[in-house]
Scaffold this active site. Structure first.
Site, PDB file in Angstrom:
ATOM      1  N   SER A 122       0.849  -1.189   0.000  1.00 46.51           N
ATOM      2  CA  SER A 122       0.000   0.000   0.000  1.00 46.51           C
ATOM      3  C   SER A 122       0.881   1.234   0.000  1.00 46.51           C
ATOM      4  O   SER A 122       2.012   1.208   0.516  1.00 46.51           O
ATOM      5  CB  SER A 122      -0.891   0.013   1.249  1.00 46.51           C
ATOM      6  N   TYR A 132      -1.810   0.921  10.679  1.00 47.10           N
ATOM      7  CA  TYR A 132      -1.835   0.332   9.341  1.00 47.10           C
ATOM      8  C   TYR A 132      -0.552   0.667   8.590  1.00 47.10           C
ATOM      9  O   TYR A 132       0.042  -0.201   7.925  1.00 47.10           O
ATOM     10  CB  TYR A 132      -3.055   0.833   8.578  1.00 47.10           C
TER      11      TYR A 132
END
Length: 247
Positions: free
Chosen positions: A134, A147
């Site tokens: 990501s 995250y």
């Protein structure tokens, strides 16, 4: 292309399911792996993919899954797609259970699956591992520390793996999506559909799962000597992690 075999984790929805469709369309034999058997059955009926249920955070489950896959023959590629984000807490207010859950699925789960298939990919002589990380691995943002930390860990593992496996001719690809609107990701993170909708509010065209899957399929279908080391894919409206055009 010659028929090849690939394992895709996190295949029951979103980018994982789209990757199964894209790879089947381009001629791959696909083993779709996920926790939800009902979703996998629907995907198998639609695409003809082989399916196996597995919780990648459970090493015994991963080992049993890999044993089933390899009993049917070797693999040419592994797509480490499974992952997830949970919560939007600050560092000061971070929930350690959410942080542990994110680390387990994004880092340790990816480690378990990679270790299970590396011997077969080495033996293949032209193996590929595709890591879906990501843009959160590249730039932190408020409310995203847990995250971002998990994805940064997965990205670091990816970079080390590429260096370690080059001598085995194992190609290690990393795809880093930015804002992707999928059916579940934001809902799982924020807990309800209304809060999730605010993530994409005013963004004219966020990426779709199919957009990302097309890039994944392109990377795996490229000649083996061509390695897309690190591909960042964002919508035009997201010029950077901190700059999103909302109209």
């Amino acid at each position: 292309m010659t028929k090849k075999r690939v394992v895709v984790t996190g295949a029951s929805s979103g980018i994982g399911a789209a990757a199964v469709r894209a790879l089947r369309k381009s001629g791959w034999d696909v083993v779709a792996v996920a926790r939800r058997e009902d979703r996998l059955q629907d995907l198998a009926a639609e695409t003809g993919a082989e399916t196996i249920t597995c919780d990648i955070t459970d090493k015994a489950s991963v080992d049993a899954m890999a044993q089933k896959v390899l009993a049917g023959g070797g693999v040419d590629a592994l797509v480490n797609n499974a992952g997830g984000a949970f919560g939007m807490d600050s560092v000061a207010g971070g929930n350690p259970e959410d942080w542990t859950r994110m680390y387990n699925v994004n880092v340790l789960g990816t480690l378990y699956v990679t270790q299970a298939f590396l011997p077969s990919l080495r033996e293949n002589g032209h193996g590929s591992i595709l890591m879906l990380t990501s843009t959160a691995a590249l730039a932190a943002y408020e409310g995203g520390a847990g995250y971002c930390a998990a994805k940064a860990g997965e990205e670091a593992m990816t970079q080390a793996l590429r260096l370690e496996e080059a001598e085995n001719n194992v190609r290690v690809i990393e795809i880093l999506p930015g804002m992707v609107k999928t059916e579940e990701f934001a809902v799982n993170r924020l807990g309800d559909a209304a809060a999730a909708a605010q993530i994409y509010a005013g963004v004219e065209k966020p990426l779709t799962a199919e957009d990302v899957a097309d890039v994944m399929a392109y990377a795996l279908n490229a000649p083996h000597h061509v390695n897309l080391d690190q591909v960042v894919i964002r919508p035009v409206a997201q010029a950077a992690q901190h700059k999103v055009i909302r109209r």
